[in-house]
Design a protein around this motif. Structure first.
Motif, PDB file in Angstrom:
ATOM      1  N   LYS A  48       0.883  -1.178   0.000  1.00  0.00           N
ATOM      2  CA  LYS A  48       0.000   0.000   0.000  1.00  0.00           C
ATOM      3  C   LYS A  48       0.913   1.218   0.000  1.00  0.00           C
ATOM      4  N   HIS A  51       2.815   7.482   3.124  1.00  0.00           N
ATOM      5  CA  HIS A  51       3.117   8.912   3.000  1.00  0.00           C
ATOM      6  C   HIS A  51       4.477   9.161   3.657  1.00  0.00           C
ATOM      7  N   SER A  54       5.140  12.127   6.026  1.00  0.00           N
ATOM      8  CA  SER A  54       4.719  12.031   7.437  1.00  0.00           C
ATOM      9  C   SER A  54       5.794  11.330   8.261  1.00  0.00           C
ATOM     10  N   ILE A  79      -0.838  13.247  11.577  1.00  0.00           N
ATOM     11  CA  ILE A  79      -1.054  11.955  12.251  1.00  0.00           C
ATOM     12  C   ILE A  79      -1.146  12.043  13.777  1.00  0.00           C
ATOM     13  N   TRP A  80      -0.742  13.161  14.357  1.00  0.00           N
ATOM     14  CA  TRP A  80      -0.826  13.286  15.820  1.00  0.00           C
ATOM     15  C   TRP A  80      -1.997  14.153  16.280  1.00  0.00           C
ATOM     16  N   TRP A  83      -4.690  13.445  19.270  1.00  0.00           N
ATOM     17  CA  TRP A  83      -4.277  13.291  20.676  1.00  0.00           C
ATOM     18  C   TRP A  83      -3.894  14.613  21.329  1.00  0.00           C
ATOM     19  N   ASP A 182       0.060  -1.257  16.297  1.00  0.00           N
ATOM     20  CA  ASP A 182      -1.120  -1.234  15.416  1.00  0.00           C
ATOM     21  C   ASP A 182      -0.618  -1.727  14.058  1.00  0.00           C
ATOM     22  N   GLY A 186       0.216   1.739  12.337  1.00  0.00           N
ATOM     23  CA  GLY A 186       1.436   2.208  12.996  1.00  0.00           C
ATOM     24  C   GLY A 186       2.695   1.475  12.561  1.00  0.00           C
ATOM     25  N   TYR A 189       4.825   2.585   9.581  1.00  0.00           N
ATOM     26  CA  TYR A 189       5.517   3.841   9.898  1.00  0.00           C
ATOM     27  C   TYR A 189       6.733   3.569  10.771  1.00  0.00           C
TER      28      TYR A 189
END
Ligand SMILES: Nc1nc(=O)c2c([nH]1)NC[C@@H]1CN(c3ccc(C(=O)N[C@@H](CCC(=O)O)C(=O)O)cc3)CN21
Ligand SMILES: O=c1ccn([C@H]2C[C@H](O)[C@@H](COP(=O)(O)O)O2)c(=O)[nH]1
Length: 277
Positions: A48, A51, A54, A79-80, A83, A182, A186, A189
Motif C-alpha cells: 500500500k 506517506h 509524514s 497523524i498526531w 491526541w 497497530d 502504525g 511507519y
C-alpha cells in the motif's frame, strides 16, 4: 517486506480476541520480530502507498525535541492531531524524553547526543541505546489523552520505546522494541522510521547502514481494519525503493525533508483505515 504480510497472517491465524483502551477491539499476538537488511532497499511498504513525508517529518520533529503538533501541521503531517490539546500540546512525549529527559536537579539529558557520541567514540559498547519510557510522566489510562497532556503527563505513553545500536565491521545495525503495535497503521511507519534513523546515524558516524530488527510486544489488528488487511494480503510485494540522502547535514538535528529522496517507489494504492483514539 514479505515478512510484514506474514505477520498480518500470523495475527489472523493465531491471534486472541482482546478488548483495548480505545474500545475498538483487537485480534492480538505477543512477541514477534521483523528483520530487514537495508542493503536490500529501503523498507517502505509496497503493498500500500505510504506517506513518506509524514514518516520523515515526524522523525525530524522527534529529534528537534518538539512535542507540539504545530510544526507537524505546518509541514503537512496530521497523524498526531487526534491526541493533542487545543493548543497542540501532547505533553512530554517522544521528543522530550529523547533529547531532554528531565533530571532530579532540574536539568536534562540528551540521549541522542549520547548515542551519536558513543557511536563515534566507543562503537564496541553494548550500551548504545536510548529510550522513552519515563514512568514519572506516564498518563492515566482511564483519562483522555488531552486531559493527561493538560496535566503535564504524556498524551500517550511511547509505543516505540527502546532503540539499541550495534556496530561490527564498520556497519551499523539497530533494534527497536515496540510494546504495542497497530499492525495496519502504525507498524509500517515504525519500520520505515527506524530505517531512516539508522541511515541518518550511519551518515553522521561514517558507518554503513546494515540491518534493522523490530521486536514487538502486543502486535494487534483492530477489528475495524480487517477488510483492509484482507485486501492487503491479496497484493503482491514489489521491488523496494532506495533512500538517497542528498546532503550531509552538520549534525543529526539538521536534517530537512528536502534532504531525502525515495527513488523507485512503485506501491499499490493507499488503503484508508480509521485510527483508534
Ligand atoms: N491506534 C493508533 N495507531 C497508531 O499507529 C498510532 C496511534 N494510535 N497513536 C499515536 C501514533 C499516531 N500514528 C499514526 C496515526 C495515523 C496514521 C494514519 O492515519 N496513516 C494513514 C495516512 C495518514 C498520513 O500519513 O497523512 C495511512 O494510510 O497510513 C498512521 C500513524 C501512529 N500512532
Ligand atoms: O508509533 C506508534 C504509536 C502508536 N501505535 C499504536 C499501538 C496501539 O494501537 C496504540 C496505542 O495504544 P496503547 O493503549 O497505549 O497501547 O497506538 C503504534 O502502533 N505505533
Amino acid at each position: 517486506m514479505k515478512q510484514y504480510l506474514e505477520l498480518l497472517t500470523d495475527i489472523l491465524e493465531n491471534g486472541a480476541q482482546k478488548g483495548d483502551r480505545t474500545g475498538t477491539g483487537t485480534t492480538s499476538v505477543f512477541g514477534r520480530q521483523i528483520r530487514h537488511n537495508l542493503e536490500k532497499g529501503f523498507p517502505l511498504l509496497t503493498t500500500k502507498k505510504l506517506h513518506f513525508k509524514s514518516i520523515a517529518n515526524e522523525l525530524i520533529w522527534f529529534l528537534n525535541g518538539d512535542t507540539n503538533i504545530k510544526w507537524l501541521n505546518e509541514n503537512g503531517v496530521s497523524i498526531w492531531n487526534e491526541w493533542a490539546t487545543e493548543d497542540g500540546e501532547l505533553g512530554p512525549v517522544y521528543g522530550k524524553q529523547w533529547t531532554a529527559w528531565p533530571t532530579k536537579d532540574g536539568g536534562s539529558i540528551n540521549q541522542i547526543d549520547y548515542v551519536v557520541n558513543a557511536l563515534k567514540t566507543n562503537p564496541n559498547s553494548r550500551r548504545i541505546l536510548f529510550h522513552g519510557w519515563n514512568p514519572e510522566y506516564l498518563p492515566n489510562e482511564r483519562k483522555k489523552p488531552q486531559d493527561n497532556a493538560r496535566e503535564g503527563l504524556m498524551a500517550l505513553p511511547p509505543c516505540h520505546l527502546l532503540y539499541q545500536f550495534y556496530v561490527a565491521n564498520g556497519k551499523l545495525s539497530s533494534q527497536l522494541y515496540i510494546r504495542s503495535s497497530d499492525s495496519f497503521l502504525g507498524l509500517p511507519y515504525n519500520i520505515a522510521s527506524l530505517a531512516l534513523l539508522t541511515h541518518m546515524l550511519a551518515q553522521q558516524c561514517d558507518l554503513a547502514p546494515h540491518e534493522i530488527v523490530v521486536s514487538i510486544g502486543d502486535l494487534h489488528a483492530y477489528s475495524n481494519h480487517m477488510s483492509q488487511i484482507q485486501e492487503q494480503l491479496t497484493r503482491e510485494t514489489r521491488t523496494l525503493p532506495q533512500l538517497l540522502i542528498k546532503r550531509r547535514p552538520d549534525s543529526i538535528y539538521d536534517y530537512r525533508f528536502e534532504d531525502f529522496e525515495i527513488v523507485g517507489y512503485d506501491p499499490h494504492p493507499s488503503i484508508k483505515a480509521p485510527i483508534a483514539v
